[in-house]
Structures are given as C-alpha cells and as structure tokens.
Design a protein around this motif. Structure first.
Motif, PDB file in Angstrom:
ATOM      1  N   GLY A 108       0.780  -1.235   0.000  1.00  0.00           N
ATOM      2  CA  GLY A 108       0.000   0.000   0.000  1.00  0.00           C
ATOM      3  C   GLY A 108       0.807   1.279   0.000  1.00  0.00           C
ATOM      4  O   GLY A 108       0.247   2.361   0.108  1.00  0.00           O
ATOM      5  N   GLN A 109       2.137   1.151  -0.122  1.00  0.00           N
ATOM      6  CA  GLN A 109       3.000   2.333  -0.180  1.00  0.00           C
ATOM      7  C   GLN A 109       3.814   2.287  -1.462  1.00  0.00           C
ATOM      8  O   GLN A 109       3.909   1.256  -2.109  1.00  0.00           O
ATOM      9  N   THR A 110       4.400   3.418  -1.812  1.00  0.00           N
ATOM     10  CA  THR A 110       5.256   3.475  -2.987  1.00  0.00           C
ATOM     11  C   THR A 110       6.560   4.174  -2.644  1.00  0.00           C
ATOM     12  O   THR A 110       6.679   4.828  -1.601  1.00  0.00           O
ATOM     13  N   ARG A 111       7.516   4.019  -3.544  1.00  0.00           N
ATOM     14  CA  ARG A 111       8.779   4.736  -3.486  1.00  0.00           C
ATOM     15  C   ARG A 111       9.075   5.208  -4.902  1.00  0.00           C
ATOM     16  O   ARG A 111       8.607   4.614  -5.872  1.00  0.00           O
ATOM     17  N   SER A 112       9.891   6.237  -5.015  1.00  0.00           N
ATOM     18  CA  SER A 112      10.321   6.696  -6.333  1.00  0.00           C
ATOM     19  C   SER A 112      11.615   5.972  -6.704  1.00  0.00           C
ATOM     20  O   SER A 112      12.279   5.378  -5.852  1.00  0.00           O
ATOM     21  N   LEU A 167      -2.920  -2.940  -9.558  1.00  0.00           N
ATOM     22  CA  LEU A 167      -2.213  -3.499  -8.400  1.00  0.00           C
ATOM     23  C   LEU A 167      -2.131  -2.481  -7.268  1.00  0.00           C
ATOM     24  O   LEU A 167      -2.332  -2.828  -6.093  1.00  0.00           O
ATOM     25  N   LEU A 168      -1.843  -1.222  -7.602  1.00  0.00           N
ATOM     26  CA  LEU A 168      -1.786  -0.188  -6.565  1.00  0.00           C
ATOM     27  C   LEU A 168      -3.155   0.022  -5.923  1.00  0.00           C
ATOM     28  O   LEU A 168      -3.261   0.156  -4.698  1.00  0.00           O
ATOM     29  N   LEU A 169      -4.214   0.046  -6.738  1.00  0.00           N
ATOM     30  CA  LEU A 169      -5.566   0.194  -6.195  1.00  0.00           C
ATOM     31  C   LEU A 169      -5.945  -1.000  -5.323  1.00  0.00           C
ATOM     32  O   LEU A 169      -6.587  -0.832  -4.282  1.00  0.00           O
ATOM     33  N   LEU A 170      -5.539  -2.194  -5.733  1.00  0.00           N
ATOM     34  CA  LEU A 170      -5.783  -3.396  -4.931  1.00  0.00           C
ATOM     35  C   LEU A 170      -5.181  -3.244  -3.537  1.00  0.00           C
ATOM     36  O   LEU A 170      -5.740  -3.702  -2.543  1.00  0.00           O
ATOM     37  N   GLY A 172      -4.850  -0.392  -2.065  1.00  0.00           N
ATOM     38  CA  GLY A 172      -5.416   0.792  -1.427  1.00  0.00           C
ATOM     39  C   GLY A 172      -4.640   2.069  -1.668  1.00  0.00           C
ATOM     40  O   GLY A 172      -4.860   3.074  -0.989  1.00  0.00           O
ATOM     41  N   PHE A 173      -3.728   2.063  -2.636  1.00  0.00           N
ATOM     42  CA  PHE A 173      -2.936   3.258  -2.936  1.00  0.00           C
ATOM     43  C   PHE A 173      -3.495   3.936  -4.180  1.00  0.00           C
ATOM     44  O   PHE A 173      -3.610   3.317  -5.234  1.00  0.00           O
ATOM     45  N   ASN A 174      -3.853   5.221  -4.046  1.00  0.00           N
ATOM     46  CA  ASN A 174      -4.379   5.937  -5.206  1.00  0.00           C
ATOM     47  C   ASN A 174      -3.816   7.350  -5.333  1.00  0.00           C
ATOM     48  O   ASN A 174      -4.376   8.177  -6.041  1.00  0.00           O
ATOM     49  N   ASP A 175      -2.717   7.629  -4.660  1.00  0.00           N
ATOM     50  CA  ASP A 175      -2.109   8.957  -4.690  1.00  0.00           C
ATOM     51  C   ASP A 175      -1.061   9.025  -5.803  1.00  0.00           C
ATOM     52  O   ASP A 175       0.140   9.106  -5.553  1.00  0.00           O
ATOM     53  N   TYR A 176      -1.521   8.945  -7.047  1.00  0.00           N
ATOM     54  CA  TYR A 176      -0.632   8.975  -8.201  1.00  0.00           C
ATOM     55  C   TYR A 176      -1.323   9.738  -9.322  1.00  0.00           C
ATOM     56  O   TYR A 176      -2.523  10.007  -9.271  1.00  0.00           O
ATOM     57  N   THR A 177      -0.539  10.087 -10.332  1.00  0.00           N
ATOM     58  CA  THR A 177      -1.102  10.692 -11.538  1.00  0.00           C
ATOM     59  C   THR A 177      -0.919   9.705 -12.688  1.00  0.00           C
ATOM     60  O   THR A 177       0.055   8.946 -12.714  1.00  0.00           O
ATOM     61  N   LYS A 178      -1.853   9.734 -13.614  1.00  0.00           N
ATOM     62  CA  LYS A 178      -1.821   8.790 -14.732  1.00  0.00           C
ATOM     63  C   LYS A 178      -0.973   9.330 -15.879  1.00  0.00           C
ATOM     64  O   LYS A 178      -1.455   9.496 -16.983  1.00  0.00           O
ATOM     65  N   GLU A 179       0.279   9.588 -15.601  1.00  0.00           N
ATOM     66  CA  GLU A 179       1.201  10.036 -16.629  1.00  0.00           C
ATOM     67  C   GLU A 179       2.159   8.904 -16.931  1.00  0.00           C
ATOM     68  O   GLU A 179       2.186   7.904 -16.248  1.00  0.00           O
ATOM     69  N   GLY A 180       2.949   9.096 -17.949  1.00  0.00           N
ATOM     70  CA  GLY A 180       3.906   8.076 -18.321  1.00  0.00           C
ATOM     71  C   GLY A 180       3.498   7.421 -19.612  1.00  0.00           C
ATOM     72  O   GLY A 180       2.402   7.644 -20.112  1.00  0.00           O
TER      73      GLY A 180
END
Length: 186
Positions: A108-112, A167-170, A172-180
């Motif tokens: 449920g967390q991310t890193r850059s 996978l991120l939504l699964l 519970g993480f949704n603090d992202y932008t749909k770029e890339g």
C-alpha cells in the motif's frame, strides 16, 4: 563431464485483473524464480530459463508450485499483504540489490526510483534502478509496481500501466497521476 541438470518447475495462474490471461510461474528447489506478465508467453518463460539457468529442464508441475499459487491468490483476494515464499532471484549483483530494496516497500506504499537509488547509497543510479526494476523477474511478489515517478506519475511498466494501476488500487494506494508511457495496454 556431464553438467547437472537444474529442474525448473512451472504452472499457470489466472486472475480477472489480467482478464484471465495466464501468468507463468516458475520455481527451482531454491524458490520462485520467475513470473511472466499476461502479455508474455510460455516461449518467454523458456527463453528466460535457458538464459538464466543453463542446462535447465522445464517441467510443468502444479503441485510443486501450489504454495506460490495459493499466496498469489490470497494477495489478489485481499487476504495477504506480504509473501512468505522463498525466492531464487537471478540477475546481476546490482539488479539483486534493487530487487531486495523493492521487497522492503510496504504493502500500500510506494517509493520513487530516486528513493531506491538513495537507499542503495547510489543517488546517481536512478536510471539504472529503473532498468533493474523493469528487469524484475518476479513481479508482484517483488513489488516493482510500487515504484512510481518522483512526481507521483505511474511511469512506464513492463506489465502495462493499467495493470500497475490495478495493483496499486488493490493495495489501497491511489495517490498517483496517470502520466507516463502506456506500454502493453490491453
């Protein structure tokens, strides 16, 4: 002198998140060594095994991989947030250090990419981290999907940006932008 044959067992796993397209899972006696994406075929697995595990014998065996399949199913059913299966990571020392760092990113967390480079005491290796992340042979279990751009953009993903987002939504993480770049859309 005959070289010892390494047995590599494989099976398939399907889930609706991948539109029921199969993932191939492979393991040696040391642990899980490869998971393919639904855009990859059995030929992809065979090519990888031949390159990474010389003199290997690929054997389909659902029983040997039953625990790996069970833990993946539990993850997708929302009943598991960490994996306890053994891993047999095959790559360079740098790749292995990146993949090990990925296993430290909590559910449920991310890193850059730069966070990973800094964690490896090599802050200038951001692109190399991205390349190693993309070469991860055990996605989902070694959570390369938890690495996003410093600007919170999803960025490129070998499994497809829609899969990364799912996978991120699964988790519970949704603090992202749909770029890339949208690679492997399906």
């Amino acid at each position: 002198m005959d070289r010892a044959v390494t047995k590599v067992y494989f099976t398939t796993f399907t889930h609706s998140i991948f539109q029921n397209r199969p993932l191939y899972l492979a393991a040696t006696k040391h642990g899980l060594c490869r998971i393919t994406w639904p855009t990859e075929s059995l030929d992809t697995l065979e090519t990888w095994v031949n390159k990474q595990i010389p003199n290997a014998q690929l054997i389909q065996d659902n029983n040997v991989l039953a625990e790996y399949v069970l833990q993946l199913q539990e993850y997708f059913d929302g009943k598991r947030d960490t994996f306890t299966i053994p891993l047999d990571m095959r790559g360079t020392l740098f790749q292995a250090s990146v993949w090990q760092a990925l296993t430290q990113i909590p559910f449920g967390q991310t890193r850059s990419y730069s966070d990973i480079a800094e964690a490896l005491d090599n802050p200038k290796a951001v692109r190399a981290v991205g390349t190693a992340n993309g070469a991860n042979p055990i996605p989902i279990v070694v959570p390369c999907h938890r690495v996003i751009g410093k600007s919170s953009a999803l960025t490129g993903f070998r499994g497809g940006l829609n899969v990364k987002e799912s996978l991120l939504l699964l988790e519970g993480f949704n603090d992202y932008t749909k770029e890339g770049h949208a690679r492997f859309q399906f």
